[in-house]
Design a protein around this motif. Sequence first.
Motif, PDB file in Angstrom:
ATOM      1  N   ALA A  77      30.050 -21.911  -4.361  1.00 31.46           N
ATOM      2  CA  ALA A  77      31.123 -21.646  -3.099  1.00 31.46           C
ATOM      3  C   ALA A  77      30.903 -22.466  -1.525  1.00 31.46           C
ATOM      4  O   ALA A  77      32.014 -22.438  -1.203  1.00 31.46           O
ATOM      5  N   ASN A 114      37.155 -16.875  -2.506  1.00 26.99           N
ATOM      6  CA  ASN A 114      36.094 -17.686  -2.897  1.00 26.99           C
ATOM      7  C   ASN A 114      34.654 -15.645  -2.546  1.00 26.99           C
ATOM      8  O   ASN A 114      33.393 -16.493  -2.916  1.00 26.99           O
ATOM      9  N   GLN A 147      29.989 -12.596  -8.789  1.00 26.47           N
ATOM     10  CA  GLN A 147      29.429 -13.947  -9.422  1.00 26.47           C
ATOM     11  C   GLN A 147      27.834 -13.492  -9.613  1.00 26.47           C
ATOM     12  O   GLN A 147      27.080 -13.641 -10.244  1.00 26.47           O
ATOM     13  N   THR A 188      32.656 -15.055  -5.609  1.00 31.25           N
ATOM     14  CA  THR A 188      30.925 -15.262  -4.900  1.00 31.25           C
ATOM     15  C   THR A 188      29.835 -14.054  -4.689  1.00 31.25           C
ATOM     16  O   THR A 188      28.564 -13.746  -5.892  1.00 31.25           O
ATOM     17  N   ILE A 204      25.945 -21.185  -7.643  1.00 30.23           N
ATOM     18  CA  ILE A 204      26.772 -19.887  -7.383  1.00 30.23           C
ATOM     19  C   ILE A 204      27.167 -20.026  -6.074  1.00 30.23           C
ATOM     20  O   ILE A 204      28.092 -20.393  -5.374  1.00 30.23           O
ATOM     21  N   PHE A 205      26.073 -20.586  -5.113  1.00 28.77           N
ATOM     22  CA  PHE A 205      25.648 -20.390  -3.522  1.00 28.77           C
ATOM     23  C   PHE A 205      26.276 -21.951  -3.674  1.00 28.77           C
ATOM     24  O   PHE A 205      27.373 -22.548  -2.858  1.00 28.77           O
TER      25      PHE A 205
END
Length: 144
Positions: free
Chosen positions: A13, A75, A82, A79, A9-10
């Motif tokens: 992003a 975004n 998520q 993020t 996820i990071f």
Amino acid sequence: NYIMTEFEIFQLANQIYINNAIYTIAVILMTALAFYLIRRSKELNFPTYGKAILTFFCTFPLYFGLEVASYFSLNQKNTSFQLSELKEAGVKLSTVAESYITDVGYTVADGPASLAPELPYIVMYATIGIMFLAGIWIKTPEKS
């Protein structure tokens, strides 16, 4: 049903932030070009049809600026969304992820984010738009 890990996820992003930075540079260049063309239009005393075309051109950096700002906000919210999905699934999150969710404040309860700019971006681009219109259409005072 696959759920991304915190790292994925990071990572995604961060890739989106890089793309957003490149698009932001393009918007800045388009805005600078618009201001340059407005100055040249004053120097060359553009006719009305030239001013109309320049006004149309100046809508592009405003539109793209708002769009890039919208993707930036989207975004951040997605993020956070998520990461909060992971948390609800029972995955232990890092302190950084917990902090991100707290700072952005967007969770599963809010649902996926929609594409809309934040108020400060709207104010900033409205101000730039007024500067464009005034620069093109308002007559400058005569030099003394």
